[in-house]
Design a protein around this motif. Structure first.
Motif, PDB file in Angstrom:
ATOM      1  N   TRP A 429       0.811  -1.218   0.000  1.00 18.27           N
ATOM      2  CA  TRP A 429       0.000   0.000   0.000  1.00 18.27           C
ATOM      3  C   TRP A 429       0.843   1.268   0.000  1.00 18.27           C
ATOM      4  O   TRP A 429       0.375   2.334  -0.393  1.00 18.27           O
ATOM      5  CB  TRP A 429      -0.955   0.003   1.186  1.00 18.27           C
ATOM      6  CG  TRP A 429      -0.308  -0.194   2.540  1.00 18.27           C
ATOM      7  CD1 TRP A 429      -0.124  -1.364   3.175  1.00 18.27           C
ATOM      8  CD2 TRP A 429       0.228   0.827   3.384  1.00 18.27           C
ATOM      9  NE1 TRP A 429       0.488  -1.173   4.379  1.00 18.27           N
ATOM     10  CE2 TRP A 429       0.711   0.175   4.540  1.00 18.27           C
ATOM     11  CE3 TRP A 429       0.353   2.208   3.300  1.00 18.27           C
ATOM     12  CZ2 TRP A 429       1.313   0.865   5.590  1.00 18.27           C
ATOM     13  CZ3 TRP A 429       0.937   2.904   4.328  1.00 18.27           C
ATOM     14  CH2 TRP A 429       1.413   2.236   5.473  1.00 18.27           C
ATOM     15  N   HIS A 433       1.491   5.826  -2.438  1.00 18.03           N
ATOM     16  CA  HIS A 433       1.396   7.011  -1.588  1.00 18.03           C
ATOM     17  C   HIS A 433       1.309   8.289  -2.402  1.00 18.03           C
ATOM     18  O   HIS A 433       0.776   9.293  -1.942  1.00 18.03           O
ATOM     19  CB  HIS A 433       2.605   7.065  -0.646  1.00 18.03           C
ATOM     20  CG  HIS A 433       3.919   7.268  -1.360  1.00 18.03           C
ATOM     21  ND1 HIS A 433       4.397   8.494  -1.751  1.00 18.03           N
ATOM     22  CD2 HIS A 433       4.856   6.365  -1.751  1.00 18.03           C
ATOM     23  CE1 HIS A 433       5.561   8.358  -2.351  1.00 18.03           C
ATOM     24  NE2 HIS A 433       5.879   7.061  -2.366  1.00 18.03           N
ATOM     25  N   VAL A 436      -2.691   8.131  -3.668  1.00 22.41           N
ATOM     26  CA  VAL A 436      -3.821   7.765  -2.833  1.00 22.41           C
ATOM     27  C   VAL A 436      -4.748   8.949  -2.563  1.00 22.41           C
ATOM     28  O   VAL A 436      -5.962   8.776  -2.377  1.00 22.41           O
ATOM     29  CB  VAL A 436      -3.309   7.149  -1.510  1.00 22.41           C
ATOM     30  CG1 VAL A 436      -2.603   8.195  -0.653  1.00 22.41           C
ATOM     31  CG2 VAL A 436      -4.442   6.504  -0.746  1.00 22.41           C
ATOM     32  N   THR A 659     -10.984  -0.964   2.160  1.00 16.71           N
ATOM     33  CA  THR A 659     -10.053   0.031   1.617  1.00 16.71           C
ATOM     34  C   THR A 659      -8.610  -0.437   1.768  1.00 16.71           C
ATOM     35  O   THR A 659      -7.777  -0.262   0.857  1.00 16.71           O
ATOM     36  CB  THR A 659     -10.254   1.376   2.322  1.00 16.71           C
ATOM     37  OG1 THR A 659     -11.593   1.822   2.121  1.00 16.71           O
ATOM     38  CG2 THR A 659      -9.292   2.422   1.777  1.00 16.71           C
ATOM     39  N   TYR A 660      -8.285  -1.031   2.904  1.00 17.59           N
ATOM     40  CA  TYR A 660      -6.928  -1.547   3.108  1.00 17.59           C
ATOM     41  C   TYR A 660      -6.605  -2.641   2.098  1.00 17.59           C
ATOM     42  O   TYR A 660      -5.504  -2.663   1.517  1.00 17.59           O
ATOM     43  CB  TYR A 660      -6.797  -2.070   4.532  1.00 17.59           C
ATOM     44  CG  TYR A 660      -5.479  -2.748   4.804  1.00 17.59           C
ATOM     45  CD1 TYR A 660      -4.317  -2.001   4.990  1.00 17.59           C
ATOM     46  CD2 TYR A 660      -5.388  -4.138   4.870  1.00 17.59           C
ATOM     47  CE1 TYR A 660      -3.098  -2.626   5.237  1.00 17.59           C
ATOM     48  CE2 TYR A 660      -4.179  -4.769   5.120  1.00 17.59           C
ATOM     49  CZ  TYR A 660      -3.039  -4.007   5.297  1.00 17.59           C
ATOM     50  OH  TYR A 660      -1.835  -4.628   5.533  1.00 17.59           O
ATOM     51  N   LEU A 663      -5.931  -1.015  -1.281  1.00 20.00           N
ATOM     52  CA  LEU A 663      -4.639  -0.336  -1.369  1.00 20.00           C
ATOM     53  C   LEU A 663      -3.487  -1.340  -1.423  1.00 20.00           C
ATOM     54  O   LEU A 663      -2.461  -1.083  -2.083  1.00 20.00           O
ATOM     55  CB  LEU A 663      -4.467   0.608  -0.186  1.00 20.00           C
ATOM     56  CG  LEU A 663      -5.425   1.801  -0.130  1.00 20.00           C
ATOM     57  CD1 LEU A 663      -5.193   2.608   1.131  1.00 20.00           C
ATOM     58  CD2 LEU A 663      -5.264   2.688  -1.361  1.00 20.00           C
ATOM     59  N   GLU A 666      -2.470  -2.243  -4.737  1.00 19.41           N
ATOM     60  CA  GLU A 666      -1.928  -1.113  -5.495  1.00 19.41           C
ATOM     61  C   GLU A 666      -2.999  -0.413  -6.331  1.00 19.41           C
ATOM     62  O   GLU A 666      -2.722   0.130  -7.405  1.00 19.41           O
ATOM     63  CB  GLU A 666      -0.763  -1.558  -6.385  1.00 19.41           C
ATOM     64  CG  GLU A 666       0.368  -2.208  -5.611  1.00 19.41           C
ATOM     65  CD  GLU A 666       1.498  -2.680  -6.512  1.00 19.41           C
ATOM     66  OE1 GLU A 666       1.455  -2.369  -7.715  1.00 19.41           O
ATOM     67  OE2 GLU A 666       2.408  -3.362  -6.012  1.00 19.41           O
ATOM     68  N   HIS A 668      -5.327   2.701  -6.147  1.00 24.00           N
ATOM     69  CA  HIS A 668      -5.513   3.939  -5.392  1.00 24.00           C
ATOM     70  C   HIS A 668      -6.880   4.588  -5.628  1.00 24.00           C
ATOM     71  O   HIS A 668      -7.149   5.667  -5.087  1.00 24.00           O
ATOM     72  CB  HIS A 668      -4.409   4.940  -5.764  1.00 24.00           C
ATOM     73  CG  HIS A 668      -4.346   5.240  -7.241  1.00 24.00           C
ATOM     74  ND1 HIS A 668      -5.159   6.149  -7.868  1.00 24.00           N
ATOM     75  CD2 HIS A 668      -3.537   4.713  -8.209  1.00 24.00           C
ATOM     76  CE1 HIS A 668      -4.883   6.202  -9.157  1.00 24.00           C
ATOM     77  NE2 HIS A 668      -3.889   5.330  -9.400  1.00 24.00           N
ATOM     78  N   TRP A 670      -9.889   4.635  -4.443  1.00 21.56           N
ATOM     79  CA  TRP A 670     -10.714   4.213  -3.319  1.00 21.56           C
ATOM     80  C   TRP A 670     -11.892   5.137  -3.061  1.00 21.56           C
ATOM     81  O   TRP A 670     -12.764   4.808  -2.248  1.00 21.56           O
ATOM     82  CB  TRP A 670      -9.856   4.164  -2.057  1.00 21.56           C
ATOM     83  CG  TRP A 670      -9.273   5.510  -1.689  1.00 21.56           C
ATOM     84  CD1 TRP A 670      -8.091   6.017  -2.124  1.00 21.56           C
ATOM     85  CD2 TRP A 670      -9.866   6.489  -0.848  1.00 21.56           C
ATOM     86  NE1 TRP A 670      -7.887   7.267  -1.608  1.00 21.56           N
ATOM     87  CE2 TRP A 670      -8.965   7.587  -0.810  1.00 21.56           C
ATOM     88  CE3 TRP A 670     -11.054   6.579  -0.122  1.00 21.56           C
ATOM     89  CZ2 TRP A 670      -9.227   8.740  -0.085  1.00 21.56           C
ATOM     90  CZ3 TRP A 670     -11.315   7.719   0.608  1.00 21.56           C
ATOM     91  CH2 TRP A 670     -10.411   8.794   0.630  1.00 21.56           C
ATOM     92  N   ASN A 735      -6.934   6.512   5.723  1.00 17.54           N
ATOM     93  CA  ASN A 735      -5.834   6.774   4.804  1.00 17.54           C
ATOM     94  C   ASN A 735      -4.920   7.880   5.326  1.00 17.54           C
ATOM     95  O   ASN A 735      -3.689   7.799   5.220  1.00 17.54           O
ATOM     96  CB  ASN A 735      -6.379   7.151   3.430  1.00 17.54           C
ATOM     97  CG  ASN A 735      -6.994   5.957   2.715  1.00 17.54           C
ATOM     98  OD1 ASN A 735      -6.689   4.813   3.033  1.00 17.54           O
ATOM     99  ND2 ASN A 735      -7.873   6.220   1.766  1.00 17.54           N
ATOM    100  N   TYR A 739      -0.893   6.751   6.192  1.00 14.21           N
ATOM    101  CA  TYR A 739       0.164   7.371   5.392  1.00 14.21           C
ATOM    102  C   TYR A 739       0.897   8.455   6.174  1.00 14.21           C
ATOM    103  O   TYR A 739       1.993   8.856   5.782  1.00 14.21           O
ATOM    104  CB  TYR A 739      -0.415   7.941   4.100  1.00 14.21           C
ATOM    105  CG  TYR A 739      -0.717   6.865   3.083  1.00 14.21           C
ATOM    106  CD1 TYR A 739       0.301   6.318   2.304  1.00 14.21           C
ATOM    107  CD2 TYR A 739      -2.000   6.372   2.925  1.00 14.21           C
ATOM    108  CE1 TYR A 739       0.037   5.315   1.379  1.00 14.21           C
ATOM    109  CE2 TYR A 739      -2.276   5.374   2.012  1.00 14.21           C
ATOM    110  CZ  TYR A 739      -1.259   4.845   1.243  1.00 14.21           C
ATOM    111  OH  TYR A 739      -1.521   3.841   0.341  1.00 14.21           O
TER     112      TYR A 739
END
Length: 745
Positions: A429, A433, A436, A659-660, A663, A666, A668, A670, A735, A739
């Motif tokens: 995930w 970054h 996202v 959502t996890y 992610l 890969e 993004h 969401w 998120n 992050y």
């Protein structure tokens, strides 16, 4: 020979599918009820040990073993009385004791330490009894004429019957004010045409009026009887009740007529008969502290009789006819009034009534007990909450495993890679970054409006539940509850404007004025448009739920003059607020999303994500649907508020997990997925309503089905918006948190 009981049994058997049985078997939850806090057995004649009886007499606290002894003894005595044929719906002392046993769990107040109370305190807290003096005039109010076979009710005076009594000063004072919710639901209580009722004065058969039914009115009356319409009346706020001691159940309202059952040999099967004579039985109590009498029961026994009168004679309460000369009217199959098929001559119907006052030892505080006998026990609501909590605990365990162990390990690995090996290749995930927090390519404004509107709905509904729990709103009075919901929704317009505008600004939107206008007009405008079209068809059907032009104008003014300005105020503060900060910097070029497994793709995540929020509320939803469409009583707002909190927790946890997983693959994108993952619960609600229609309801005709499906579609959309907004806000928070915990260049 009196055949009153025989006729009643036949009619009640005919109406059995349309009413809910009150007795017949002992619920298992009753056996597990705890002993009363006042240490008195609910059923008289309970056999207990000498030591336990001594403690009960002295009012001492019972031990756990002694409380179990009381519960078991009460259960045994209850079963013995029921097997002996004792009913639970009459006004006898034994029946009242059985009702008290059945309703022990309902007669409690308080959230933590629940204390014993009467149903009058639970349903109508703070309401004092009204005392009447002998000879004082008293009025019966006629309300809706409704049926379980159709959601289209009619007003009492729209039926081909007696007209509204002439209004005098006394009747003007007895007018009941209607709030906005009552107007939308069609409730308009008016004084019934029984104008000569006085306290403690029996009245024999009294004619009211004569009505001529032409072929058009006759067809309508036959259709009303076939669809099992029932007339709802109230006296001293008590709904009129039909009781059957033989069949041990009671039902609110009385039928307009009946269809002769095949088992009744004295009548032709399938013929329709009208009830044109009402025998009212009013029970009262003379309490020592009262200055007058208190009404404790309001029963009716409908009778079909073919009155004898002179042709062309005018009938009123002062008229004298041979079949109604002050004598009691009895059911006689040879004198039933047949609703004949269409003919050349109109059908003449004389309506009449009689009143009988009966003294009862039933306390005023227990007069509502019979209306709730047979209703689902509170333990079922507890089971509903436990079922929902199991889902929440399961999700909490999943999140604890995935998010705490796995996520903490991921963060530690990523930070270690940044510290010792800057050239290491990123994966999982963290790899997305730089994308996202990239706004979605399409539907930025629509997404912000949907989330803002869902937040407005959720906050207003939660505030309404709190108001009901604090006794600011009485859920028994459905018109008052609906009014409170509408007012709170309008006042929460600033919530929708603030959330929508701030999200729109966060997603780099520029047309904030258009966003505010669409937030104010989107959901209310679409719902009002659908409602107006449906209201037009209800007007063609002359339904009581047809809303007048003045009420539509009032709703429009609430929308334009209150809700919309509040939305604009919230949008102003949302735009002026600082943009939400994010822990990562978005790259200029979007990353290509690799092929993802099927279990994280949109259609499947919608199916998996929506079923859990719906499952957390499905049991409580059954009670709510019964209250909406089967005219049952629902008042446990504390349970509903707890279920609302569980629903919010379920939506948040489902959204975080999905959502996890997205992610980690890969992907993004969401934004929309996080909304629809739980918003799809609205689709499950609609499917449940279709099942409810096919299995629980017996709707007849096209318009009733259209009305039902239209309202359930609107409710499903609102439910989906609430779940979707909670899901989106939870994913956004998640998120930003994960992050922000890793070191990113």
């Amino acid at each position: 020979m009196r055949i009153l009981n025989t006729f009643t049994s036949a009619v009640l058997l005919c109406l059995l599918p349309a009413v809910s049985a009150v007795g017949g078997k002992v619920a298992a939850t009753v056996a597990a009820a705890a002993a009363n806090n006042n240490n008195k057995p609910a059923v008289k004649g309970t056999v207990l040990k000498a030591e336990t009886e001594q403690k009960l007499k002295q009012g001492q606290r019972l031990s756990r073993r002694e409380r179990k002894e009381v519960v078991q003894a009460e259960k045994t005595k209850y079963i013995e009385l029921r097997q002996a044929g004792q009913d639970e719906v009459s006004n006898t002392e034994e029946a009242a004791a059985l009702r008290n046993y059945r309703l022990r769990n309902k007669k409690r107040k308080g959230l933590i330490r629940r204390r014993q109370a009467s149903l009058a305190d639970v349903l109508f807290p703070g309401v004092a009894p009204v005392e009447y003096r002998q000879g004082e005039p008293i009025w019966i109010y006629a309300d809706l004429v409704e049926s379980r076979k159709t959601p289209i009710p009619y007003e009492f005076y729209d039926l081909p019957g007696c007209g509204v009594p002439p209004e005098n000063e006394a009747l003007k004072r007895m007018r009941k004010r209607k709030n906005l919710g009552m107007r939308l639901q069609g409730h308009d209580p008016k004084v019934a045409p029984f104008s000569s009722i006085r306290v403690l004065e029996d009245r024999g058969c009294t004619p009211i009026c004569k009505v001529e039914l032409d072929n058009k009115k006759l067809r309508w009356m036959r259709r009303l009887v076939q669809r099992q319409y029932r007339v709802q009346m109230t006296l001293d706020t008590l709904p009129v009740l039909m009781r059957s001691k033989a069949y041990n159940y009671a039902v609110r309202g009385y039928p307009i007529g009946f269809q002769a059952p095949a088992s009744f040999e004295e009548l032709k099967s399938g013929e329709l008969y009208v009830f044109n004579h009402l025998k009212f039985i009013i029970t009262y109590n003379r309490e020592q502290s009262a200055e007058g009498v208190r009404i404790t029961g309001f029963d009716v026994h409908p009778i079909s009789v073919r009155h004898e009168f002179e042709a062309g004679a005018q009938i009123n309460e002062k008229s004298s006819i041979a079949s109604c000369g002050g004598l009691d009217v009895e059911n006689d199959p040879s004198k039933y009034l047949l609703l004949k098929s269409e003919g050349a001559a109109p059908l003449s119907i004389v309506y009449s009534y009689e009143v009988e006052w009966e003294e009862s030892q039933l306390p005023w505080s227990d007069r509502w007990d019979v209306y709730l006998v047979g209703a689902p026990d509170d333990d079922l609501h507890y089971f509903s909450i436990v079922n929902s909590l199991m889902i929440v605990l399961f999700l909490t365990g999943a999140i604890s495993t995935i998010m705490i162990r796995t996520l903490r390990k991921d963060i530690a690995v990523y930070n270690e890679m940044d510290a010792f090996d800057d050239g290491a290749e990123e994966s999982g995930w963290k790899l997305v970054h730089g994308d996202v927090f990239r706004p979605p390519q399409h539907g930025v404004m629509v997404l912000s409006i949907l989330v803002g509107t869902g937040c407005q709905l959720g906050v207003s509904f939660g505030l309404a539940m709190l108001a009901a729990m604090l006794h600011l709103v009485n859920p028994i009075q459905k018109g008052q509850t609906l009014t409170a919901l509408l007012i709170l929704y309008v006042l929460c317009g600033s919530v929708a404007g603030y959330v929508s505008s701030r999200l729109y600004k966060f997603m780099d939107g520029s047309a904030w004025k258009l966003n505010a206008i669409l937030t104010a007009a989107g959901l209310p405008g679409s719902m009002v448009a659908v409602f107006c079209v449906l209201n037009m068809f209800l007007g063609f059907a002359n339904a009581a739920t047809h809303v007048s032009v003045l009420t539509v104008i009032a709703l429009f003014l609430l929308w334009v003059c209150v809700s919309s300005p509040l939305v604009f105020v919230g949008a102003f503060f949302g735009i002026k607020a600082e943009k939400l900060d994010v822990p990562t910097k978005t790259k200029q070029i979007a990353r290509v999303v690799p092929p993802t497994p099927w279990h994280v793709q949109a259609p499947y995540t919608f199916l998996m994500g929506g079923i859990l929020p719906f499952g957390s509320v499905c049991i409580e939803l059954a009670f709510i649907m019964s209250a909406l469409w089967l005219h049952q009583i629902y008042y446990v707002m504390s349970f509903l508020f707890a279920v609302l909190l569980i629903l919010a927790a379920t939506c948040a946890q489902v959204s975080i997990v999905l959502t996890y997983l997205q992610l980690c693959c890969e992907d993004h994108r969401w934004w929309w997925s996080s909304f629809w993952n739980c918003a799809s619960a609205g689709a499950y609600l609609f499917l449940y309503s279709v099942w409810f229609l096919s299995s629980r309801l017996e709707l007849v005709g096209v318009l009733p089905v259209v009305v039902y499906l239209t309202y359930m579609t609107m409710i499903s959309i609102l439910f989906g918006l609430v779940c979707g907004s909670i899901s989106f806000m939870s994913s956004l928070w998640f998120n930003r948190m994960i992050y922000g915990a890793v070191k990113v260049d």
